[in-house]
Design a protein around this motif. Sequence first.
Motif, mmCIF file in Angstrom:
data_model
loop_
_atom_site.group_PDB
_atom_site.id
_atom_site.type_symbol
_atom_site.label_atom_id
_atom_site.label_comp_id
_atom_site.label_asym_id
_atom_site.label_seq_id
_atom_site.Cartn_x
_atom_site.Cartn_y
_atom_site.Cartn_z
ATOM 1 N N ARG A 1 -96.244 36.565 -33.600
ATOM 2 C CA ARG A 1 -96.698 35.492 -34.486
ATOM 3 C C ARG A 1 -95.973 34.199 -34.146
ATOM 4 N NH1 ARG A 1 -101.228 37.382 -35.812
ATOM 5 N NH2 ARG A 1 -101.136 39.474 -36.575
ATOM 6 N N ALA A 2 -96.647 33.095 -34.363
ATOM 7 C CA ALA A 2 -96.100 31.801 -33.961
ATOM 8 C C ALA A 2 -94.814 31.462 -34.706
ATOM 9 C CB ALA A 2 -97.136 30.713 -34.187
ATOM 10 N N LEU A 3 -94.829 31.473 -36.012
ATOM 11 C CA LEU A 3 -93.635 31.129 -36.793
ATOM 12 C C LEU A 3 -93.169 32.305 -37.625
ATOM 13 C CD1 LEU A 3 -94.416 27.523 -38.014
ATOM 14 C CD2 LEU A 3 -92.674 28.212 -36.413
ATOM 15 N N GLY A 4 -94.052 32.844 -38.435
ATOM 16 C CA GLY A 4 -93.714 34.003 -39.260
ATOM 17 C C GLY A 4 -92.404 33.836 -39.996
ATOM 18 N N PRO A 5 -91.596 34.899 -40.070
ATOM 19 C CA PRO A 5 -90.320 34.809 -40.776
ATOM 20 C C PRO A 5 -89.316 33.934 -40.042
ATOM 21 C CG PRO A 5 -90.630 37.005 -39.871
ATOM 22 C CD PRO A 5 -91.889 36.237 -39.607
ATOM 23 N N GLY A 6 -89.545 33.651 -38.771
ATOM 24 C CA GLY A 6 -88.645 32.798 -38.011
ATOM 25 C C GLY A 6 -88.839 31.319 -38.296
ATOM 26 N N ALA A 7 -89.719 30.997 -39.206
ATOM 27 C CA ALA A 7 -89.995 29.591 -39.518
ATOM 28 C C ALA A 7 -88.868 28.945 -40.292
ATOM 29 C CB ALA A 7 -91.296 29.482 -40.319
ATOM 30 N N GLU A 8 -88.170 29.704 -41.085
ATOM 31 C CA GLU A 8 -87.149 29.119 -41.960
ATOM 32 C C GLU A 8 -86.056 28.367 -41.208
ATOM 33 O OE1 GLU A 8 -87.537 28.525 -45.138
ATOM 34 O OE2 GLU A 8 -89.445 29.529 -44.830
ATOM 35 N N PRO A 9 -85.488 28.913 -40.123
ATOM 36 C CA PRO A 9 -84.469 28.125 -39.407
ATOM 37 C C PRO A 9 -85.019 26.809 -38.860
ATOM 38 C CG PRO A 9 -84.397 30.407 -38.696
ATOM 39 C CD PRO A 9 -85.598 30.257 -39.577
ATOM 40 N N LEU A 10 -86.258 26.846 -38.381
ATOM 41 C CA LEU A 10 -86.864 25.610 -37.869
ATOM 42 C C LEU A 10 -87.069 24.600 -38.988
ATOM 43 C CD1 LEU A 10 -89.585 27.047 -35.474
ATOM 44 C CD2 LEU A 10 -87.410 25.998 -34.854
ATOM 45 N N LEU A 11 -87.553 25.073 -40.116
ATOM 46 C CA LEU A 11 -87.810 24.170 -41.230
ATOM 47 C C LEU A 11 -86.510 23.672 -41.857
ATOM 48 C CD1 LEU A 11 -90.879 25.963 -42.809
ATOM 49 C CD2 LEU A 11 -90.848 24.008 -41.264
ATOM 50 N N ARG A 12 -85.471 24.493 -41.842
ATOM 51 C CA ARG A 12 -84.160 24.029 -42.331
ATOM 52 C C ARG A 12 -83.620 22.920 -41.444
ATOM 53 N NH1 ARG A 12 -82.877 29.426 -43.612
ATOM 54 N NH2 ARG A 12 -81.880 29.650 -41.598
ATOM 55 N N ALA A 13 -83.908 22.985 -40.151
ATOM 56 C CA ALA A 13 -83.444 21.948 -39.226
ATOM 57 C C ALA A 13 -84.068 20.591 -39.560
ATOM 58 C CB ALA A 13 -83.765 22.345 -37.791
ATOM 59 N N LEU A 14 -85.224 20.606 -40.222
ATOM 60 C CA LEU A 14 -85.854 19.346 -40.633
ATOM 61 C C LEU A 14 -85.032 18.629 -41.689
ATOM 62 C CD1 LEU A 14 -89.576 20.448 -40.962
ATOM 63 C CD2 LEU A 14 -88.576 19.044 -39.155
#
Length: 80
Positions: A1-14
């Motif tokens: 999956r593109a982001l899935g559960p791994g999206a949170e670290p990316l979104l926290r970096a925002l």
Amino acid sequence: RALGPGAEPLLRALDEPRPPAELGPLLCNLSQAAEGRRALLDRSRRAVQRLLPLVRGPGSAELRRGVVGALRNCCFEHGE
């Protein structure tokens, strides 16, 4: 999956005071996939609200271009 559960670290970096410039192109590329667009448009993650200030913010041009590309790609996601 593109982001899935791994999206949170990316979104926290925002939320960092100076998000890494590489984050913009990464989000742009991930938003090309339907799963990535859905993850960014998930209301509970509030990703769009976090992306919008970066469009005109003091960040790098690379970050801004990537964020604009990600938001543009999200426009192609059809609601249910």
